[in-house]
Design a protein around this motif. Structure first.
Motif, mmCIF file in Angstrom:
data_model
loop_
_atom_site.group_PDB
_atom_site.id
_atom_site.type_symbol
_atom_site.label_atom_id
_atom_site.label_comp_id
_atom_site.label_asym_id
_atom_site.label_seq_id
_atom_site.Cartn_x
_atom_site.Cartn_y
_atom_site.Cartn_z
ATOM 1 N N UNK A 323 -25.437 -46.219 22.078
ATOM 2 C CA UNK A 323 -26.777 -45.685 21.807
ATOM 3 C C UNK A 323 -27.257 -44.956 23.046
ATOM 4 N N UNK A 324 -27.911 -43.829 22.815
ATOM 5 C CA UNK A 324 -28.433 -43.066 23.937
ATOM 6 C C UNK A 324 -29.932 -43.311 24.043
ATOM 7 N N UNK A 325 -30.403 -43.634 25.252
ATOM 8 C CA UNK A 325 -31.805 -43.962 25.501
ATOM 9 C C UNK A 325 -32.439 -42.816 26.278
ATOM 10 N N UNK A 326 -33.518 -42.276 25.736
ATOM 11 C CA UNK A 326 -34.172 -41.103 26.317
ATOM 12 C C UNK A 326 -35.586 -41.475 26.752
ATOM 13 N N UNK A 327 -35.899 -41.219 28.018
ATOM 14 C CA UNK A 327 -37.268 -41.324 28.522
ATOM 15 C C UNK A 327 -37.572 -40.034 29.272
ATOM 16 N N UNK A 328 -38.793 -39.956 29.810
ATOM 17 C CA UNK A 328 -39.120 -38.793 30.624
ATOM 18 C C UNK A 328 -38.230 -38.707 31.853
ATOM 19 N N UNK A 329 -37.823 -39.876 32.370
ATOM 20 C CA UNK A 329 -37.104 -39.905 33.641
ATOM 21 C C UNK A 329 -35.592 -39.892 33.491
ATOM 22 N N UNK A 330 -35.082 -40.549 32.445
ATOM 23 C CA UNK A 330 -33.645 -40.763 32.386
ATOM 24 C C UNK A 330 -33.081 -40.480 30.999
ATOM 25 N N UNK A 331 -31.802 -40.142 31.035
ATOM 26 C CA UNK A 331 -30.963 -40.174 29.822
ATOM 27 C C UNK A 331 -29.859 -41.173 30.123
ATOM 28 N N UNK A 332 -29.822 -42.254 29.351
ATOM 29 C CA UNK A 332 -28.872 -43.344 29.607
ATOM 30 C C UNK A 332 -28.018 -43.585 28.372
ATOM 31 N N UNK A 333 -26.833 -44.134 28.610
ATOM 32 C CA UNK A 333 -25.916 -44.445 27.512
ATOM 33 C C UNK A 333 -25.639 -45.944 27.531
ATOM 34 N N UNK A 334 -26.022 -46.601 26.454
ATOM 35 C CA UNK A 334 -25.843 -48.039 26.307
ATOM 36 C C UNK A 334 -24.669 -48.281 25.382
ATOM 37 N N UNK A 335 -23.715 -49.079 25.826
ATOM 38 C CA UNK A 335 -22.516 -49.309 25.024
ATOM 39 C C UNK A 335 -21.946 -50.686 25.298
ATOM 40 N N UNK A 336 -21.157 -51.171 24.340
ATOM 41 C CA UNK A 336 -20.369 -52.366 24.605
ATOM 42 C C UNK A 336 -19.225 -51.955 25.520
ATOM 43 N N UNK A 337 -18.946 -52.762 26.528
ATOM 44 C CA UNK A 337 -17.921 -52.417 27.506
ATOM 45 C C UNK A 337 -16.577 -52.316 26.789
ATOM 46 N N UNK A 338 -15.878 -51.187 26.925
ATOM 47 C CA UNK A 338 -14.590 -51.024 26.251
ATOM 48 C C UNK A 338 -13.577 -52.077 26.695
ATOM 49 N N UNK A 339 -12.637 -52.363 25.825
ATOM 50 C CA UNK A 339 -11.640 -53.401 26.086
ATOM 51 C C UNK A 339 -10.837 -53.114 27.341
#
Length: 843
Positions: A323-339
């Protein structure tokens, strides 16, 4: 760079590890209020922001107050602003090809690309009367909920055919979501609808009740792979179940009575978000929380658009692996850590071969002998460790860790005696591409999995839509992809935006594209034409080698005669005919003939097509325009031959004669037409006055029919009128008399001393008619016959004795013997024949 640093931002939930990677900082201006609708394109594509016009907005100095849809990259770069004055927006979404879909309350759908070009279609099915309430989007299609609780589906944006789905049950719809056709057994879209305390599943044909009693649900969200659904109740409880409603995975109590802003998915994990909090949830009250102080957060995931009513703020389709999280300050990518990353960096990875290989390369850098000890420790699993490091490098966004992992893999494979390096080389190539497009100037932070779902070709197309032509060209060369589309797109963009004069732009484009294979100058010229630069378009078309590509655009540009010239030069008869038909529909007839007349090949094509299609009117006009009187007269003659009555046929011939009246070279044709008209007049009179029809017969045939019917005087009149020679008249009379079996009249004719046609025709025809007696009369009158012919003629009439007399007269012993043998020596006829020849042939 130790593994503890790599997993510093990891957090655990129920044995699963998650990480949040910051991809861009200072994404939007601090004065930009993100209390707006936001829709994100799939695979790290663009995001569209639209300020809800139904809400009060603070007036900001320097910012336009006019309504617009702003399109940004994930790094915050403004790509395009689309002015909007087409009514209330009820849905914003993106297609897989990064086209923005805007749905209005009246059911109109406008599809915008990043260039600002658009197409549109209507949802129909009463959308303009009932209005659109909300929409959900998937890769290639969408579903809209109308005000009368009916659902309309569109399965393809390229060929939109809105289709009404099965009727929803009566009652208030609290929320709804879709399962895309890729994840359903029926291969058609399915809709999950919350009504009362249960959920209904409907498609094009049926509506089924899933028999739940835990609703109503304020939100429904389906996982990106279509396997699970999150039903969020108004009591704050989330029920995560299989999408076929056969298995309940877990129930989570959020403990909040405030409705969340998003109920989404982080890959295959359920996610709930409020204005400033994002939770990944697990069984019971377990959750992993991310708090954003004093700022709003938007979530772009891989599920369909949020199902809250009124219409959602968020996006359509997105990230399948996080999931990508968007705020005024940041663009972040939230994910389950790959195997593979867990294998290298995880808490239990200290003893894994990949982790030890990573430590070994660190010891190698310090020139420590422990590097060899580590290698020997994992030597039985060294191939597996190398593969894990290569795969883990692909899942990292930090270039330093990518290099570190690839260095470890390179060290490991150098120790191996046999190792296939293809995957290692491919990963190095892929990471170069990914790091290039992740740069903040480009703003496309595509993950490794998203890249392979998107494909390199589509990634290049996205770069072109953002005008990153040089980067697209480098990536195409790096991956050995065709580059012709890149050059064409660059040139098309150049002619659209360049302020230089037409000659300079044409010269630049031709110089840059000279020698490049597969270049379509027609496409570039079309772009110039659409920009109103017709002269430039014409100049560019001169460099298009394929006539079939030049001609349609020239016609669109109304360069009709130039299009005809190009078609003729191509030698393609179908293309010439296509242009001619276009000109015939468009131009006055005289102008059309003038255009074709200046080109002999075109004129010949017009004439040939008219003949094949039987368009006599066009032929007449063409021959008249070219003063081809004989050809024009021939058309009238052909028409006269097809007329059912003599009067109309005669009128057609009169017109033909009129065309030839001033032509000295056509006197013979004029005389023929005059005689033909006279014949038609006579035949018309015969048809009227006599007992049979004569229309369509020639002069000879008419005379024959008249004589056969007994109208000899009329036949003689025709002979006189048309100056029929005696020889021909005798032939016709003989045939008619034989046909009527007028043997007596034929015998009277036999008394004549001379016949213009000789007497042999009389013999042949009467014999063929079955009257050998009469035929024999003419044998003696035939002159100039071959020797022995009279013997054969008498024999054909059955007169063997007469034939024998003739054979004796001619002293033809062979014929006499043949006759004798045929009659039989013992017969009376045979004895007579033998008597006749005994004096001559018996010694």
């Amino acid at each position: 760079m130790d593994t503890l640093h790599a997993r510093a931002d990891w957090e655990s939930l129920g044995g699963r590890w998650f990480r949040k990677t910051q991809q861009y900082a200072e994404v939007f201006d601090q004065d930009l209020d993100l209390d707006c609708r936001l829709a994100g394109a799939p695979y790290a594509g663009a995001i569209a922001l639209w300020r809800d016009e139904t809400k009060l907005q603070a007036l900001q100095p320097g910012r336009s107050s006019k309504t617009a849809i702003d399109i940004h990259s994930l790094a915050g770069k403004n790509l395009r602003s689309i002015p909007w004055d087409h009514g209330a927006i009820k849905g914003l979404g993106w297609s897989e090809d990064e086209a923005l879909l805007v749905v209005t309350a009246e059911g109109n759908v406008r599809c915008y690309d990043l260039q600002g070009d658009f197409s549109n279609f209507s949802l129909g099915h009463g959308a303009d009367n009932y209005g659109v309430e909300s929409c959900r989007f998937y890769n290639t299609g969408m579903v809209a909920l109308l005000g009368n609780n009916s659902f309309v589906a569109v399965s393809s944006y390229a060929e939109p055919r809105p289709k009404l789905l099965a009727a929803a049950p009566d009652g208030e719809i609290h929320s709804w979501a879709i399962i895309s056709p890729d994840h359903t057994l029926s291969r058609s879209v399915e809709v999950l609808v919350s009504v009362a305390s249960t959920v209904y599943v409907l498609d094009a044909a049926d509506c089924e009740d899933r028999m739940l009693d835990i609703g109503p649900f304020s939100h429904i969200s389906v996982s990106p792979d279509g396997r699970h659904a999150n039903l969020y109740g108004k009591d704050g409880k989330a029920h995560v179940i299989s999408s076929d409603f056969q298995e309940k995975l877990f129930e989570h109590d959020s403990g909040s009575r405030t409705a969340p802003k998003y109920v989404e998915w982080c890959g295959g994990d359920a996610l709930i978000a409020w204005e400033d909090e994002v939770h990944i949830i697990g069984p019971g009250d377990q959750s992993l929380s991310y708090i954003y102080d004093s700022t709003r957060v938007h979530v772009i995931s891989g599920a369909d658009a949020p199902s809250s009513l009124p219409p959602p703020r968020a996006r359509s389709v997105g990230q399948h692996d996080g999931a990508r999280l968007i705020t005024n300050d940041y663009c972040e990518f939230l994910e389950r850590v790959p195997t593979d990353s867990l294998e290298v960096f995880g808490h239990a990875s200290e003893s894994s071969p990949a982790s030890i290989l990573l430590d070994a390369v660190g010891q190698l850098e310090m020139e420590s002998p422990k590097a060899d000890d580590y290698i020997q420790l994992i030597r039985p699993n060294l191939t597996e460790a190398v593969d894990t490091c290569v795969n883990a490098a692909g899942r990292e966004f930090d270039a330093r860790w990518q290099k570190r992992l690839l260095k470890a893999a390179s060290f490991g494979k150098s120790v191996l005696d046999i190792y296939n390096s293809d995957d290692f080389v491919d990963m190095c190539e892929t990471l170069r591409v990914l790091n290039a497009v992740r740069h903040h100037e480009v703003g496309m932070p595509v993950s490794f999995e998203q890249y392979h779902r998107l494909t390199a070709e589509k990634l290049v197309r996205r770069l072109l839509s953002r005008h990153h032509h040089l980067l697209a060209l480098k990536i195409a060369g790096h991956l050995k992809l065709p580059s012709d589309r890149i050059y064409v797109h660059w040139a098309s963009t150049k002619v659209r935006v360049s302020a230089d004069d037409d000659d300079a732009v044409c010269r630049l484009v031709v110089e840059r594209l000279s020698g490049k294979a597969g270049i379509s100058f027609e496409e570039i010229a079309r772009a110039a034409h659409h920009e109103g630069r017709s002269r430039l378009a014409t100049e560019l078309l001169n460099h298009e080698p394929r006539g079939g590509r030049q001609v349609p655009l020239l016609l669109d540009m109304e360069e009709d005669e130039l299009a005809l010239d190009k078609a003729v030069e191509s030698g393609d008869s179908d293309l010439v005919l296509f242009v001619l038909r276009h000109l015939k529909r468009k131009l006055p007839l005289a102008a059309f003939f003038r255009a074709a007349g200046r080109r002999p090949a075109a004129t010949a094509m017009v004439e040939a097509a008219a003949v094949v299609e039987g368009d006599n009117g066009l032929l007449k006009d063409l021959y008249y325009q070219d003063d081809r009187r004989v050809d024009g007269a021939n058309v009238f003659v052909r028409e006269s031959l097809r007329q059912p009555d003599a009067r109309t046929a005669s009128d057609k011939l009169a017109l033909a004669a009129k065309l030839l009246s001033d032509t000295k070279e056509a006197q013979l044709e004029l005389q023929a037409l005059k005689e033909t008209r006279a014949l038609l007049r006579m035949q018309e009179a015969f048809d009227r006055d006599l007992t049979d029809t004569f229309t369509g017969l020639s002069v000879n045939e008419t005379m024959f029919k008249l004589m056969r019917l007994g109208y000899s005087s009329q036949a003689k009149k025709m002979q006189s009128e048309f100056r029929v020679p005696d020889r021909v008249a005798w032939w016709i009379r003989l045939r008619a008399l034989v046909a009527r079996r007028e043997w007596g009249e034929i015998e009277e004719i036999a008394k004549a001393k001379k016949s213009p046609i000789g007497w042999e025709p009389f013999f042949n025809l009467t014999l063929q008619a079955g009257n050998p007696r009469l035929a024999s009369i003419f044998v003696a009158k035939c002159a100039g016959l071959e020797a022995g012919a009279t013997v054969t003629m008498y024999e054909k009439c059955g007169l063997r004795i007469k034939a024998a007399e003739e054979a004796v007269r001619l002293k033809d012993g062979e014929a006499w013997q043949r006759l004798l043998d045929a009659a039989g020596k013992g017969s009376q006829e045979g004895r007579e024949i033998e008597r006749l020849g005994s004096a001559v042939f018996r010694k």
